[in-house]
Design a protein around this motif. Sequence first.
Motif, PDB file in Angstrom:
ATOM      1  N   LYS A  75       2.744 -12.860  10.512  1.00  0.00           N
ATOM      2  CA  LYS A  75       2.231 -12.981   9.154  1.00  0.00           C
ATOM      3  C   LYS A  75       2.602 -11.735   8.372  1.00  0.00           C
ATOM      4  N   LEU A  76       2.549 -11.835   7.060  1.00  0.00           N
ATOM      5  CA  LEU A  76       2.777 -10.705   6.172  1.00  0.00           C
ATOM      6  C   LEU A  76       1.419 -10.102   5.848  1.00  0.00           C
ATOM      7  N   GLU A  77       1.236  -8.820   6.139  1.00  0.00           N
ATOM      8  CA  GLU A  77      -0.048  -8.167   5.896  1.00  0.00           C
ATOM      9  C   GLU A  77       0.116  -7.019   4.913  1.00  0.00           C
ATOM     10  N   LEU A  78      -0.795  -6.955   3.952  1.00  0.00           N
ATOM     11  CA  LEU A  78      -0.846  -5.855   3.003  1.00  0.00           C
ATOM     12  C   LEU A  78      -2.281  -5.367   2.883  1.00  0.00           C
ATOM     13  N   VAL A  79      -2.442  -4.076   2.611  1.00  0.00           N
ATOM     14  CA  VAL A  79      -3.743  -3.485   2.340  1.00  0.00           C
ATOM     15  C   VAL A  79      -3.702  -2.909   0.930  1.00  0.00           C
ATOM     16  N   VAL A  80      -4.725  -3.233   0.151  1.00  0.00           N
ATOM     17  CA  VAL A  80      -4.782  -2.849  -1.259  1.00  0.00           C
ATOM     18  C   VAL A  80      -6.005  -1.980  -1.492  1.00  0.00           C
ATOM     19  N   ALA A  81      -5.834  -0.890  -2.230  1.00  0.00           N
ATOM     20  CA  ALA A  81      -6.954  -0.070  -2.675  1.00  0.00           C
ATOM     21  C   ALA A  81      -7.223  -0.380  -4.137  1.00  0.00           C
ATOM     22  N   GLY A  82      -8.480  -0.720  -4.448  1.00  0.00           N
ATOM     23  CA  GLY A  82      -8.841  -1.022  -5.828  1.00  0.00           C
ATOM     24  C   GLY A  82     -10.307  -0.767  -6.076  1.00  0.00           C
ATOM     25  N   THR A  83     -10.627  -0.407  -7.298  1.00  0.00           N
ATOM     26  CA  THR A  83     -12.020  -0.140  -7.639  1.00  0.00           C
ATOM     27  C   THR A  83     -12.859  -1.402  -7.593  1.00  0.00           C
ATOM     28  N   GLU A  84     -12.221  -2.539  -7.790  1.00  0.00           N
ATOM     29  CA  GLU A  84     -12.913  -3.835  -7.726  1.00  0.00           C
ATOM     30  C   GLU A  84     -12.141  -4.756  -6.781  1.00  0.00           C
ATOM     31  N   PRO A  85     -12.347  -4.612  -5.489  1.00  0.00           N
ATOM     32  CA  PRO A  85     -11.582  -5.404  -4.517  1.00  0.00           C
ATOM     33  C   PRO A  85     -11.637  -6.907  -4.759  1.00  0.00           C
TER      34      PRO A  85
ATOM     35  N   GLN B 131      -6.240  -2.837 -11.737  1.00  0.00           N
ATOM     36  CA  GLN B 131      -7.314  -2.583 -10.766  1.00  0.00           C
ATOM     37  C   GLN B 131      -6.817  -1.937  -9.480  1.00  0.00           C
ATOM     38  N   VAL B 132      -5.495  -1.953  -9.277  1.00  0.00           N
ATOM     39  CA  VAL B 132      -4.917  -1.517  -8.007  1.00  0.00           C
ATOM     40  C   VAL B 132      -4.498  -0.048  -8.055  1.00  0.00           C
ATOM     41  N   LYS B 133      -4.930   0.697  -7.060  1.00  0.00           N
ATOM     42  CA  LYS B 133      -4.565   2.118  -6.945  1.00  0.00           C
ATOM     43  C   LYS B 133      -3.407   2.330  -5.962  1.00  0.00           C
ATOM     44  N   GLU B 134      -3.436   1.626  -4.848  1.00  0.00           N
ATOM     45  CA  GLU B 134      -2.394   1.749  -3.826  1.00  0.00           C
ATOM     46  C   GLU B 134      -2.205   0.411  -3.119  1.00  0.00           C
ATOM     47  N   VAL B 135      -0.989   0.174  -2.654  1.00  0.00           N
ATOM     48  CA  VAL B 135      -0.686  -1.005  -1.846  1.00  0.00           C
ATOM     49  C   VAL B 135       0.290  -0.586  -0.755  1.00  0.00           C
ATOM     50  N   GLU B 136       0.056  -1.032   0.466  1.00  0.00           N
ATOM     51  CA  GLU B 136       0.982  -0.714   1.553  1.00  0.00           C
ATOM     52  C   GLU B 136       1.050  -1.894   2.513  1.00  0.00           C
ATOM     53  N   LEU B 137       2.233  -2.037   3.132  1.00  0.00           N
ATOM     54  CA  LEU B 137       2.391  -3.030   4.194  1.00  0.00           C
ATOM     55  C   LEU B 137       1.571  -2.603   5.396  1.00  0.00           C
ATOM     56  N   ALA B 138       1.145  -3.574   6.189  1.00  0.00           N
ATOM     57  CA  ALA B 138       0.340  -3.281   7.373  1.00  0.00           C
ATOM     58  C   ALA B 138       0.795  -4.164   8.529  1.00  0.00           C
ATOM     59  N   GLY B 139       0.084  -4.062   9.637  1.00  0.00           N
ATOM     60  CA  GLY B 139       0.340  -4.928  10.774  1.00  0.00           C
ATOM     61  C   GLY B 139       1.743  -4.815  11.340  1.00  0.00           C
TER      62      GLY B 139
ATOM     63  N   ALA C  21       7.491  -9.623   1.404  1.00  0.00           N
ATOM     64  CA  ALA C  21       6.309  -8.772   1.321  1.00  0.00           C
ATOM     65  C   ALA C  21       6.447  -7.729   0.226  1.00  0.00           C
ATOM     66  N   ARG C  22       7.636  -7.166   0.091  1.00  0.00           N
ATOM     67  CA  ARG C  22       7.852  -6.166  -0.959  1.00  0.00           C
ATOM     68  C   ARG C  22       7.692  -6.783  -2.347  1.00  0.00           C
TER      69      ARG C  22
ATOM     70  N   ALA D 286      -5.553  -1.816  10.255  1.00  0.00           N
ATOM     71  CA  ALA D 286      -4.703  -3.001  10.086  1.00  0.00           C
ATOM     72  C   ALA D 286      -3.270  -2.762  10.516  1.00  0.00           C
ATOM     73  N   THR D 287      -2.917  -1.536  10.836  1.00  0.00           N
ATOM     74  CA  THR D 287      -1.523  -1.209  11.180  1.00  0.00           C
ATOM     75  C   THR D 287      -1.261  -1.260  12.680  1.00  0.00           C
ATOM     76  N   GLY D 288      -2.043  -0.535  13.451  1.00  0.00           N
ATOM     77  CA  GLY D 288      -1.783  -0.443  14.881  1.00  0.00           C
ATOM     78  C   GLY D 288      -2.070  -1.737  15.613  1.00  0.00           C
ATOM     79  N   SER D 289      -1.445  -1.879  16.777  1.00  0.00           N
ATOM     80  CA  SER D 289      -1.773  -3.022  17.636  1.00  0.00           C
ATOM     81  C   SER D 289      -3.238  -2.906  18.063  1.00  0.00           C
ATOM     82  N   ALA D 290      -3.798  -4.000  18.556  1.00  0.00           N
ATOM     83  CA  ALA D 290      -5.184  -3.972  19.017  1.00  0.00           C
ATOM     84  C   ALA D 290      -5.376  -2.918  20.095  1.00  0.00           C
ATOM     85  N   GLU D 291      -4.372  -2.755  20.957  1.00  0.00           N
ATOM     86  CA  GLU D 291      -4.457  -1.773  22.037  1.00  0.00           C
ATOM     87  C   GLU D 291      -4.475  -0.347  21.492  1.00  0.00           C
ATOM     88  N   HIS D 292      -3.637  -0.080  20.501  1.00  0.00           N
ATOM     89  CA  HIS D 292      -3.594   1.267  19.921  1.00  0.00           C
ATOM     90  C   HIS D 292      -4.919   1.603  19.248  1.00  0.00           C
TER      91      HIS D 292
END
Length: 456
Positions: free
Chosen positions: A80-90, A61-69, A49-50, A141-147
């Motif tokens: 699964k490997l989950e990432l969330v990306v911040a971008g001006t043009e997703p 186009q990418v401003k930030e990227v972080e692992l999630a889930g 993932a890293r 995208a980070t917390g469990s469904a319950e959280h």
Amino acid sequence: DDLEAACRKRQIRTLRGLGARTEWNIIRGIQALRERGDQVPLGVALPVARDIQAHLEVLPQVKEVELAGQLRRREEMVDKLELVVAGTEPKEVLAVLPGLAEVEEILARSEDSIRLRLKSGPVLEVLAAEPKCYWWTLWKATGSAEHVAQVLALAAERGLLIGGPDAVPPDVLLAGVASEDEFYQRLGLSFIPPEIREGKEEVDAARQGRLPQLVDLADIRGDLHCHSRWSDGVMSLEELAQAAAAKGYEFVAVCDHSQSLTVANGLSVERLRAQHREIQELNEKLGSIQLLSGIEVDILADGSLDLPDSVLAERDVVIASIHSGFRQDMEQLTMRIIKAVENPHVDIIGHPTGRLLGRRDPYAVDMERVIEAAARTGTVLEINASPDRLDLNDVNARAAKEAGVKIVINTDAHSQPELDNMHLGLSVARRAWLTKDDLVNAWSWQEIKEYFARKS
């Protein structure tokens, strides 16, 4: 494929600081990826993932990227490997992903997400959001469904969501909130670390101000379980000390195997005392770090230890571990560990359940009884940070904490790169709600020594 081929041709062990154990670990990691389908051990998933994260971070186009889930929560096995990306043009960001060399096929895609199968086996899911919505997408995208459900229900109760928790457009959610921390504050909650967002007791604890200050990597002051080339490691004693000093540690314990573990070149009494003399000589010239003389003594089939008490009494640190007889019944295995716990010279029980993630289940041990014995005797239980082990797991570590048992995170390093696995053990500790007070290697060596001395 090239890395696996190099390992099988024994080429990796020719590199400085690496050895046969490293080759075997790499091969096992590759096999784990291929054989377990979508579920992958944390220690295998994180580097993959890293690597994807690093690819994305360099895109204009990418401003930030972080692992999630599950990865961000640091679960020991991830689906699964989950990432969330911040971008001006997703859409443009997502369009880049199928062209990465690691990608085998596209499984699904939408305007703001894509799911891919990697050639190494696991599923990768990437969510893309505009910068103003990034924190919200990452939080959900980070917390469990319950959280997530519990927090959104609290927000709805307080009238802070428009349209109810399931119909909240990010652009109308809590105007002025720009981060997860601010979101929790607005709800009257202290910040909830990602590792404990499981929908259990963390929301109530945050509301009541009862969340502990979780231990952090900067709190770690040393490693009490490492191996050298005196047994089955690849580092000399001096190399081990220097590598630990480079990490800013104050102390490091060499705990090579004892004599019965011949496959690991276990130390006889004579060799152990010769090693001790070398350690003493090294400590006279070492600077800021103290090299400790320890042993990982085998717990034999009848619960006796592989070395006499008189020899154990000479060590700075004694770790007792099971390396054989895994198929004994629960009563016998539990008796073996408790007998070691009750030995006045045993400071730590190493990798207490004997599991190997994805390859070997824990042996049949009654951890409730082991924890009770450890609490009664003041014996420390180990979180072994090897990516194959993560043993104790978070559930047992939390139970130990609640019983008043102290914990240590050790890497069990056999080579210099394996010293870097401390963060994996730390993930277990944080999921178990451990603080610096719970963790002996967040203390000074003098404090640890005094704690060990109480048992004797």
